[in-house]
Scaffold this active site. Sequence first.
Site, mmCIF file in Angstrom:
data_model
loop_
_atom_site.group_PDB
_atom_site.id
_atom_site.type_symbol
_atom_site.label_atom_id
_atom_site.label_comp_id
_atom_site.label_asym_id
_atom_site.label_seq_id
_atom_site.Cartn_x
_atom_site.Cartn_y
_atom_site.Cartn_z
ATOM 1 C CG HIS A 87 -5.546 -2.417 0.421
ATOM 2 N ND1 HIS A 87 -5.076 -2.408 -1.109
ATOM 3 C CD2 HIS A 87 -5.060 -1.302 1.320
ATOM 4 C CE1 HIS A 87 -3.403 -1.318 0.110
ATOM 5 N NE2 HIS A 87 -4.040 -1.090 0.762
ATOM 6 C CD GLU B 269 -5.757 -3.967 -3.306
ATOM 7 O OE1 GLU B 269 -5.229 -4.041 -2.863
ATOM 8 O OE2 GLU B 269 -5.117 -5.163 -3.881
ATOM 9 C CB SER C 235 -0.878 0.182 0.741
ATOM 10 O OG SER C 235 -1.992 1.009 0.971
#
Length: 471
Positions: A393, A303, A186
Site C-alpha cells: 500500500h 497492499e 487511500s
Amino acid sequence: MTSDPRITISTGTVQGSAEDGIRRFLGIPYAAAPFGANRFRAPQPPAPWNGVRSATAFGATAPQLPYPGAIGELLGSVRIDGDDILTVNVWAPDDAVAAPVVLWIHGGALERGTAALPLYDGSVFARAGIVFVSINYRLGAEGFSVLDDVPRNLGLRDVAAALEWVHREIGAFGGDAARITAMGESAGGALVAGLLAREDTRQMISGAIIESAPLEAQTLAKAGRVTAQMAKQLGIRSDRKSFAAVAPERLLEIRRQLSAGSSPLRGAPGFQFAIDEESLPRSPHEVIGEIDTPLLIGSNTDEYRLWLTPDALAGITELKLLVARLALRIPRRAVSAYRADWPQASPGEIAGQLLTDRMLRAPLSRLASTRKAPTYVYEFAWQSPVRDLRAAHGLELGFVFDRLGDDEALRMAGPEAPQELAAEMHAAWIRFIKTGDPGWPAFDAQRQTRLFDAETTTVVQRRATAMDLLP
C-alpha cells in the site's frame, strides 16, 4: 516572470514564488480556521485580507500523531503548528491558460497525512502543463467524529469546500474550472469517491483518479463506534459541547491508547464516512456505478504488506486465518480458491491477500464492471526489496509523482526502483488528466487491467474467479 508573482483572488492578493517556469502559491485559506467558535462546525468562509498575503509556505497541518512502530519507519510526517489548517497549495506553469487542473487529496486513514509532504510536490505535474492543487482537511476526531449535534463528515465537507474554491478561483492561476480531475490515494481516494457521490460536488469534477481506496460509507451506528469508544474512555457525552471542551492533543492521545496494538485483521474501529442525508446521502460505491464521470481506479498487488510486517505475517496461524475468515464473512471456498492461486503462500499471506481483495480490489472490480462510463483499471505489481514489502500500500506514489529520489519513496522502494516504470506510470496519469484516457483499453466484460510491473502489460484481471467468491 518575476520571482514573486502576485495573483488576486476573491479574498485578496497572494504573493507566491517562481522557479524554472513554475509559479507556486502555498498556504492559501479556502475556509476559516476550524477552531474556537468554528470547532466541530461545518467549514466557514475564509476572512478577506488587506494588502498582499505571503503564499510561500505551507499552512498548518491538521492535528495528528506520527505513524507508530514499523509503519512510522516507512511513512514520514510533517508537523506545522498553527490554526489555519484548511488551506490549498497551487503549482502552475508560467504560461498556463485554461490548463487542465488536478485536485490532489492526501491519504492517511482519515487521521494522518498532509499536503506538505515533499513527495506531493506538484512541480512535476506543472511541468506537464497542468495546474496542480493540493489541500489539507480536518482529520481524526476533529473531522470524522459522530456527535449528536454536529454536522456529519466534517472532513469530507472540508474537501467539498476546497473543491468549490478551486472551481471558483483556479482561473486566476491559469486553470480551467471545467477540467478539474479529483485525485487521491487511500483515504484521499475515498474522499474523491465521496465527492463523486455528492450531486453538488460531482458537477465540478470532469474526471477522477482513485488509488487503493475503500469505497463504502457506513451506517451512523458503525461510523460512530470510534467516537463512542473515545467518549466512554473520556467519561463524556458524544456531543459538541463535551468534545469541544477537550483539547485536540488530548483527543489524539485517547485515540492512540484505544488503537494501540490493533491491526487490520483485528483491532479498534477506525474513522469512516457516515451515511448522512445532508453530506453523503448514499454510499459512494452505489453512486459511482451510475454516473458518467471518467474514472481511473486501481490498487496494489500486496497492499497488506504495509500494515503487516513479516513477523506479523509469520505469526498468523491456520487458526488465526480461520478467525479472520469468519470476521470478514469470507466463505471457505474463497480461501480454497486463494490457496489454488497462491500455492506457496503462508496462512498469513493468504489472510493478507483476502484482506486486500475484500477491502479494495474486489469492490473496485465490481464497481468497474457496473459502469457504462469510461473506466480504466490498473494494478501496481512491482515488488520493492525493502522489508519484503513487495507491492505494498502506498508504494505506487513515488512512481505516480515520478519522484523516486524523494526520501519517502526511497524508504519504501529503495534506491534501485526502475525509473522507466515511474516515467511510464506518471505519463499515463498525465494522459488521463489531459484526455480522459490513460492509454490502455477501458474495463469491460474481459476485465482488462493495466499491470504496472518491471514489464508493463494489459492483462485480464488476475484472481477474478477467487475475487468473485468474496462478499
